[in-house]
Scaffold this active site. Structure first.
Site, short mmCIF file in Angstrom:
data_model
loop_
_atom_site.label_atom_id
_atom_site.label_comp_id
_atom_site.label_asym_id
_atom_site.label_seq_id
_atom_site.Cartn_x
_atom_site.Cartn_y
_atom_site.Cartn_z
N LYS A 55 -39.53 4.16 4.57
CA LYS A 55 -38.12 3.82 4.36
C LYS A 55 -37.23 5.01 4.78
O LYS A 55 -37.73 6.12 5.02
CB LYS A 55 -37.91 3.46 2.89
CG LYS A 55 -38.71 2.22 2.45
CD LYS A 55 -38.45 1.91 0.98
CE LYS A 55 -39.27 0.72 0.50
NZ LYS A 55 -39.01 0.39 -0.93
N ASN A 68 -38.11 4.96 -3.13
CA ASN A 68 -39.57 5.08 -3.35
C ASN A 68 -40.36 5.18 -2.05
O ASN A 68 -41.54 4.81 -1.99
CB ASN A 68 -40.08 3.98 -4.29
CG ASN A 68 -39.94 2.58 -3.73
OD1 ASN A 68 -39.51 2.39 -2.59
ND2 ASN A 68 -40.32 1.59 -4.52
#
Ligand code: DAT
Ligand code: MG
Length: 149
Positions: A9, A112
């Site tokens: 991410k 995360n």
């Protein structure tokens, strides 16, 4: 052989964790069959996270995943879907065991680091959403006989 979809991410890319994360999957013995860095569109983000539409964190999640480049990849190997999820750790970093990617590098559920498909069905859906068939490469690593009996 099973395949799964993984994405580092925007927080993982910004923090320089791409190499570290790829290395874990390579060292485990999984075969990389697709890899790219991309800016995720609103449409891709909303489709990818479609199961979470309507939840309180959905808009923030889409905003986050479209906020910077993502490194998307596909790895192949025996039971790779469930094993990759174990390598990634629990959704909430504070619930993730030390030694997992989220357990070692994450602090906040909204940052995360990494995504991994949660089932073989999700993996198929996500691989075809993120990669064109011609972006996936068939090859035989020379070390295969040292990874598989
Ligand atoms: P996972 O990424 O472990 O498959 P998920 O599919 O339940 O977890 O959720 C997708 C992502 O959405 C997750 O990685 C982080 C974010 N998320 C989930 N639950 C959240 C919450 N309660 N608050 C904020 N973000 C959340
Ligand atoms: Mg999920």
């Amino acid at each position: 052989m099973e395949r799964t979809f993984i994405a580092v991410k925007p927080d993982g890319v910004q923090r320089g964790l791409v190499g570290t994360i790829l290395k874990k999957f390579e060292e485990k013995g999984y075969k990389l069959v697709g890899l790219k860095l991309l800016q995720v569109s609103q449409e891709l983000a909303q489709t990818h996270y479609g199961e979470h539409k309507g939840k309180p964190f959905f808009d923030g999640l889409v905003k986050f995943i479209t906020s910077g480049p993502v490194v998307a990849f596909v790895v192949e190997g025996n039971d790779v879907v469930v094993t990759a999820r174990k390598m990634i750790g629990a959704t909430k970093p504070s619930d993730s065991a030390i030694g997992t990617i989220r357990g070692d590098y994450g602090v906040d559920i909204g940052r995360n680091i990494i995504h991994g498909s949660d089932s073989p069905e999700s993996a198929e859906r996500e691989i075809s959403l993120w990669f064109k068939p011609e972006e996936l490469t068939e090859w035989t690593p020379t070390i295969s006989t040292w990874i598989y009996e």
